[in-house]
Write a protein that holds these residues in place. Sequence first.
Motif, short mmCIF file in Angstrom:
data_model
loop_
_atom_site.label_atom_id
_atom_site.label_comp_id
_atom_site.label_asym_id
_atom_site.label_seq_id
_atom_site.Cartn_x
_atom_site.Cartn_y
_atom_site.Cartn_z
N ARG A 99 35.07 13.06 -58.83
CA ARG A 99 34.32 12.84 -60.07
C ARG A 99 33.86 11.38 -60.17
O ARG A 99 32.72 11.11 -60.54
CB ARG A 99 35.17 13.22 -61.28
CG ARG A 99 34.48 13.05 -62.63
CD ARG A 99 33.15 13.80 -62.77
NE ARG A 99 33.15 15.11 -62.21
CZ ARG A 99 33.26 16.25 -62.90
NH1 ARG A 99 33.40 16.22 -64.20
NH2 ARG A 99 33.23 17.41 -62.28
N PHE A 100 34.72 10.44 -59.81
CA PHE A 100 34.35 9.02 -59.83
C PHE A 100 33.13 8.77 -58.94
O PHE A 100 32.17 8.11 -59.35
CB PHE A 100 35.53 8.15 -59.37
CG PHE A 100 35.20 6.69 -59.34
CD1 PHE A 100 35.40 5.90 -60.46
CD2 PHE A 100 34.68 6.10 -58.19
CE1 PHE A 100 35.07 4.55 -60.43
CE2 PHE A 100 34.36 4.75 -58.16
CZ PHE A 100 34.56 3.98 -59.28
N ASN A 101 33.14 9.31 -57.74
CA ASN A 101 32.03 9.10 -56.80
C ASN A 101 30.74 9.72 -57.31
O ASN A 101 29.66 9.16 -57.13
CB ASN A 101 32.39 9.61 -55.41
CG ASN A 101 33.44 8.73 -54.76
OD1 ASN A 101 33.48 7.53 -54.97
ND2 ASN A 101 34.31 9.33 -53.98
N TYR A 102 30.83 10.88 -57.96
CA TYR A 102 29.64 11.48 -58.56
C TYR A 102 29.07 10.55 -59.63
O TYR A 102 27.87 10.27 -59.67
CB TYR A 102 29.96 12.85 -59.16
CG TYR A 102 28.77 13.44 -59.88
CD1 TYR A 102 27.82 14.19 -59.19
CD2 TYR A 102 28.56 13.20 -61.24
CE1 TYR A 102 26.71 14.70 -59.84
CE2 TYR A 102 27.45 13.71 -61.89
CZ TYR A 102 26.53 14.46 -61.19
OH TYR A 102 25.42 14.95 -61.83
N LEU A 103 29.94 10.09 -60.52
CA LEU A 103 29.50 9.19 -61.59
C LEU A 103 28.91 7.90 -61.02
O LEU A 103 27.92 7.38 -61.53
CB LEU A 103 30.65 8.88 -62.55
CG LEU A 103 31.24 10.07 -63.32
CD1 LEU A 103 32.42 9.62 -64.15
CD2 LEU A 103 30.20 10.77 -64.16
N GLN A 153 27.37 7.55 -58.18
CA GLN A 153 26.04 7.86 -57.66
C GLN A 153 25.00 7.96 -58.78
O GLN A 153 23.81 7.85 -58.53
CB GLN A 153 26.06 9.16 -56.87
CG GLN A 153 26.80 9.07 -55.55
CD GLN A 153 26.95 10.44 -54.90
OE1 GLN A 153 26.51 11.46 -55.42
NE2 GLN A 153 27.59 10.44 -53.73
N HIS A 154 25.47 8.17 -60.00
CA HIS A 154 24.60 8.28 -61.17
C HIS A 154 24.92 7.15 -62.16
O HIS A 154 24.90 7.36 -63.37
CB HIS A 154 24.77 9.66 -61.82
CG HIS A 154 24.40 10.78 -60.92
ND1 HIS A 154 25.29 11.35 -60.04
CD2 HIS A 154 23.22 11.41 -60.72
CE1 HIS A 154 24.68 12.30 -59.35
NE2 HIS A 154 23.42 12.35 -59.74
N ASN A 155 25.19 5.96 -61.64
CA ASN A 155 25.65 4.88 -62.50
C ASN A 155 24.54 4.25 -63.35
O ASN A 155 24.77 3.25 -64.01
CB ASN A 155 26.43 3.82 -61.72
CG ASN A 155 25.58 3.05 -60.75
OD1 ASN A 155 24.36 3.21 -60.68
ND2 ASN A 155 26.21 2.18 -59.98
N HIS A 156 23.38 4.85 -63.36
CA HIS A 156 22.34 4.47 -64.31
C HIS A 156 22.42 5.36 -65.56
O HIS A 156 21.71 5.12 -66.52
CB HIS A 156 20.95 4.59 -63.65
CG HIS A 156 20.65 5.97 -63.15
ND1 HIS A 156 21.25 6.51 -62.02
CD2 HIS A 156 19.85 6.94 -63.65
CE1 HIS A 156 20.81 7.75 -61.85
NE2 HIS A 156 19.96 8.03 -62.82
N GLU A 157 23.30 6.36 -65.51
CA GLU A 157 23.47 7.29 -66.63
C GLU A 157 24.87 7.28 -67.22
O GLU A 157 25.04 7.49 -68.41
CB GLU A 157 23.16 8.72 -66.19
CG GLU A 157 21.72 8.94 -65.79
CD GLU A 157 21.48 10.34 -65.25
OE1 GLU A 157 22.37 10.89 -64.58
OE2 GLU A 157 20.39 10.87 -65.51
#
Length: 174
Positions: free
Chosen positions: A59-63, A65-69
Amino acid sequence: MTGQLLFSASLISPEVQAALPPGYKVRPLASDDYERGFLDTLAVLTEIGDISKAQFLERFNYLKQHNHEYFTIVILSPDDRVVGAGTIFVERKFIRNTGLVGHIEDIAVNKNQQGKKLGLRVIQTLKYIGANRGCYKVILDCSEKNVPFYEKCGFTRKEVEMAWYCNEPPKAKL
């Protein structure tokens, strides 16, 4: 800290950092906060489940990858434990000239740390991030008992929240 940060620490308000009690620190969620009690802190809100380190990292890695959101922050105690947390999610709209709206979620402070204004500092940090990411507004849902707290944080009561839980069978219309 040796773990990766979810997003750049430059989005953290220096004023909020300075307002924390001595020895406390606010920063983005890190990949090694699983061991620092991040999930234990969230457990003051609701059921967490039995989340493994691998699930946490997925989950951390997904977030990340979307760290503009997704912007999840933590407050660390002097003994390097996560004692506060919160998230702001930035939604992209078509309205308001393709504006941005910040949604605050999952505000948590360990029970043994309450009364130190850590919840206020979490909210201030998330509002700062929302403003710096260009949001035209920042909103949140809360229970009736928490309204006075959020009003102290600068929010005003607006509209009505509705919820539908997907795991419930649909009710037939008569």
